[in-house]
Design an enzyme around this catalytic site. Structure first.
Site, PDB file in Angstrom:
ATOM      1  N   GLU A  72     -52.934  12.775   8.464  1.00 12.02           N
ATOM      2  CA  GLU A  72     -51.903  13.823   8.095  1.00 12.02           C
ATOM      3  C   GLU A  72     -52.661  14.658   7.728  1.00 12.02           C
ATOM      4  O   GLU A  72     -51.895  15.857   6.864  1.00 12.02           O
ATOM      5  CB  GLU A  72     -51.002  13.089   7.109  1.00 12.02           C
ATOM      6  CG  GLU A  72     -50.384  11.727   7.671  1.00 12.02           C
ATOM      7  CD  GLU A  72     -49.289  11.057   6.502  1.00 12.02           C
ATOM      8  OE1 GLU A  72     -49.206  11.637   5.521  1.00 12.02           O
ATOM      9  OE2 GLU A  72     -48.410  10.348   7.155  1.00 12.02           O
ATOM     10  N   HIS A 131       2.010   2.742  -3.223  1.00 13.76           N
ATOM     11  CA  HIS A 131       0.709   3.405  -4.211  1.00 13.76           C
ATOM     12  C   HIS A 131       1.114   5.137  -4.388  1.00 13.76           C
ATOM     13  O   HIS A 131       0.873   5.698  -5.446  1.00 13.76           O
ATOM     14  CB  HIS A 131      -0.416   3.408  -3.485  1.00 13.76           C
ATOM     15  CG  HIS A 131      -1.347   2.290  -4.016  1.00 13.76           C
ATOM     16  ND1 HIS A 131      -1.592   1.975  -5.261  1.00 13.76           N
ATOM     17  CD2 HIS A 131      -1.798   1.079  -3.441  1.00 13.76           C
ATOM     18  CE1 HIS A 131      -1.889   0.880  -5.466  1.00 13.76           C
ATOM     19  NE2 HIS A 131      -2.556   0.215  -4.562  1.00 13.76           N
ATOM     20  N   ASP A 179      -6.815  -6.367  -5.252  1.00  7.72           N
ATOM     21  CA  ASP A 179      -6.194  -5.414  -6.003  1.00  7.72           C
ATOM     22  C   ASP A 179      -6.386  -5.483  -7.612  1.00  7.72           C
ATOM     23  O   ASP A 179      -6.653  -4.739  -8.479  1.00  7.72           O
ATOM     24  CB  ASP A 179      -4.800  -4.665  -5.943  1.00  7.72           C
ATOM     25  CG  ASP A 179      -4.974  -3.475  -4.960  1.00  7.72           C
ATOM     26  OD1 ASP A 179      -5.996  -3.124  -4.723  1.00  7.72           O
ATOM     27  OD2 ASP A 179      -3.841  -2.972  -4.547  1.00  7.72           O
ATOM     28  N   GLN A 183       0.884  -1.327   0.087  1.00  2.68           N
ATOM     29  CA  GLN A 183       0.148   0.031  -0.036  1.00  2.68           C
ATOM     30  C   GLN A 183       0.762   1.204  -0.112  1.00  2.68           C
ATOM     31  O   GLN A 183       0.452   2.389  -0.683  1.00  2.68           O
ATOM     32  CB  GLN A 183      -0.856   0.130   1.138  1.00  2.68           C
ATOM     33  CG  GLN A 183      -2.086  -1.247   0.848  1.00  2.68           C
ATOM     34  CD  GLN A 183      -2.751  -1.077  -0.002  1.00  2.68           C
ATOM     35  OE1 GLN A 183      -3.640  -0.248  -0.596  1.00  2.68           O
ATOM     36  NE2 GLN A 183      -2.562  -2.176  -0.919  1.00  2.68           N
ATOM     37  N   GLU A 198      -9.657   1.126   4.560  1.00  3.52           N
ATOM     38  CA  GLU A 198     -10.029   0.705   3.412  1.00  3.52           C
ATOM     39  C   GLU A 198      -9.893  -0.979   3.001  1.00  3.52           C
ATOM     40  O   GLU A 198     -10.654  -1.532   2.718  1.00  3.52           O
ATOM     41  CB  GLU A 198      -9.199   1.627   2.451  1.00  3.52           C
ATOM     42  CG  GLU A 198      -9.396   1.124   0.692  1.00  3.52           C
ATOM     43  CD  GLU A 198      -8.383   1.932  -0.110  1.00  3.52           C
ATOM     44  OE1 GLU A 198      -8.785   1.952  -1.424  1.00  3.52           O
ATOM     45  OE2 GLU A 198      -7.645   2.065   0.326  1.00  3.52           O
ATOM     46  N   HIS A 199      -8.799  -1.353   3.323  1.00  2.00           N
ATOM     47  CA  HIS A 199      -8.430  -2.702   3.185  1.00  2.00           C
ATOM     48  C   HIS A 199      -8.028  -3.164   4.655  1.00  2.00           C
ATOM     49  O   HIS A 199      -7.155  -2.367   5.405  1.00  2.00           O
ATOM     50  CB  HIS A 199      -7.063  -2.760   2.364  1.00  2.00           C
ATOM     51  CG  HIS A 199      -6.951  -2.457   1.329  1.00  2.00           C
ATOM     52  ND1 HIS A 199      -6.681  -1.102   0.747  1.00  2.00           N
ATOM     53  CD2 HIS A 199      -7.594  -2.798  -0.288  1.00  2.00           C
ATOM     54  CE1 HIS A 199      -6.802  -0.892  -0.707  1.00  2.00           C
ATOM     55  NE2 HIS A 199      -7.524  -1.979  -1.039  1.00  2.00           N
ATOM     56  N   HIS A 219     -55.222  13.300  -1.129  1.00  4.77           N
ATOM     57  CA  HIS A 219     -54.473  11.998  -0.964  1.00  4.77           C
ATOM     58  C   HIS A 219     -56.041  11.207  -0.931  1.00  4.77           C
ATOM     59  O   HIS A 219     -55.973   9.920  -1.410  1.00  4.77           O
ATOM     60  CB  HIS A 219     -53.435  11.895   0.107  1.00  4.77           C
ATOM     61  CG  HIS A 219     -52.208  12.178  -0.478  1.00  4.77           C
ATOM     62  ND1 HIS A 219     -52.021  13.570  -0.833  1.00  4.77           N
ATOM     63  CD2 HIS A 219     -51.018  11.567  -0.452  1.00  4.77           C
ATOM     64  CE1 HIS A 219     -50.613  13.508  -0.886  1.00  4.77           C
ATOM     65  NE2 HIS A 219     -49.896  12.372  -0.944  1.00  4.77           N
TER      66      HIS A 219
END
Length: 429
Positions: free
Chosen positions: A411, A259, A357, A256, A323-324, A416
């Protein structure tokens, strides 16, 4: 890679150890990105070309790739790399094809039928990070699900120069438009459109802090575009016990770190010796990496946390929301249900993050910055919209009418209520 003892840290110090380095100056970042977006909206292609030349050293005047460019790129590639890309593509297709949702049809009461259907998002933008390494795998992770979903327009943007591998992967995924633009300016072009790049409905793909901030800004603008998730600089958290292999841990942390300089790698272990041995392995493995300088910068703001036990390691992981998440423990499957916040989980010593990946079949576009608390890994559902259908028979309306009339009365929505009673009155006549 520094090592800290979790129990010796104050609450503020613990929070600091789990802070994302890429978010350190969010105000300045936000202002910079806002200016880029404003320029693209005002000056379109000319601003897009200006930023591409400034940031990516682009020397041409045309950032559109043609079918001929794709064919030439494919011809230049060797058989081995094309086979690898095709195998990864097939794996991802297999896993995402299984996510296709059938129409759901339920008769909720006699004469009342409810359905849920899905429909592909028409136009999607696929952002593929560039910089120091081409990422054909991200083309597959975004393009294959879009292809399976049936999106009719797939637009790919990536910083120049575009690697042949990216063009080949795009051709497999049925991408119809490819542009050599990247960064926040590409996100702005996809969201608002220029003369060359028509706007899209939704933008997919990870990127650096500028790309992530641009995605956030355009998604908050009603005139902009939807996005998949906040997916920024890569991050990994490894949980290891005393039986773990320090060489494996170091390799996963470095995978990682390479990257980008703003990536983050964290080790959490109750075993101080594992932390020590992993640090030594990191130094050893760093020496042979092609991207050593990048990985070193990322490791410099990463951390090894020595905690009390595995339960506390799980608490730290859930708090960080990685994330991982790699679980290198004696019985990782037994711990799986305890993890509440993670984009993708890798169980056991023989499951490096690298397989996810590239080619296990799961998607590597994942939420970062702790957004795994509320966002999910990219999947087929992100490329489609859901809509519902209902159909009632005369008797179905008779059965349901009292409930609807009562609730409409409660309501105070008389129109309606009247939409139902006018039909019941006609039925009674």
């Amino acid at each position: 890679m520094k090592t800290v003892i979790w129990a010796e840290l104050s609450s503020d110090e613990q929070a600091q150890q789990l802070a994302r380095p890429a978010m350190a100056d969010s105000a300045t970042l936000g202002n910079t990105v806002a200016e880029i977006i404003k320029a693209i909206r005002k000056r379109g292609d000319s601003a897009l070309l200006e930023y591409t030349k400034r940031f990516d050293k682009f020397e041409g005047d045309n950032f559109t790739k043609t079918e001929a460019d794709i064919k030439q790129a494919t011809a230049r590639l060797g058989t081995e790399i094309k086979n690898a890309i095709k195998t990864a593509y097939d794996q991802v297709v297999k896993f995402h094809q299984a996510q296709v949702q059938d129409v759901i049809r339920v008769e909720t009461m006699p004469g009342v039928v409810c359905e849920m259907h899905t429909q592909a998002i028409e136009s999607v933008g696929l952002y593929i990070p560039g910089g120091s390494a081409p990422l054909p795998s991200t083309v597959i992770m975004t393009g294959a699900p879009a292809q399976i979903a049936g999106c009719t327009r797939l637009v790919l943007c990536t910083p120049p120069p575009i690697a042949d591998e990216i063009l080949y992967a795009a051709s497999l995924c049925g991408v119809t438009e490819i542009y050599t633009v990247g960064g926040a300016q590409a996100i702005a072009a996809l969201a608002y459109g220029t003369k060359t790049i028509a706007c899209v409905d939704k933008i997919f793909g990870p990127g650096n802090a500028f790309v992530t901030e641009a995605k956030r800004q355009v998604s908050n603008d009603f005139a902009g575009a939807a996005i998949d998730m906040p997916a920024g600089p890569s991050e990994v958290l490894v949980i290891a016990d005393k039986e773990s292999d320090p060489a494996f841990i170091a390799a996963d942390l470095l995978s990682q770190a390479e990257h980008g300089h703003d990536s983050q790698s964290i080790l959490v272990t109750p075993c101080a010796n594992i932390a020590k041995q992993t640090a030594l392995e990191i130094e050893k493995q760093l020496a042979v990496l092609e991207r050593k300088e990048i990985a070193e910068q990322a490791i410099a703001h990463s951390v090894s946390i020595v905690c009390a036990d595995i339960d506390e390691a799980i608490e730290i992981s859930n708090r960080y929301a990685p994330e991982h998440l790699i679980v290198q423990t004696e019985d990782p499957r037994a711990l799986q249900a305890k993890f509440k916040n993670a984009g993708s989980i890798f169980l056991g010593a023989w499951t490096p993050e690298s397989v996810g990946d590239y080619a296990s079949g799961t998607n590597h576009v994942l939420p970062t910055y702790g957004y795994t608390r509320t966002y999910s890994s990219l999947g087929l559902a992100d490329f489609v919209k859901r809509y519902t259908v209902q159909e009632l028979t005369k008797e179905g309306l008779r059965r349901l009418a009292p409930t609807v009339i009562c609730l409409a009365d409660a309501e105070g929505l008389t129109a309606h209520k009247r939409a139902v009673t006018i039909r019941i009155e006609k039925l009674n006549r």
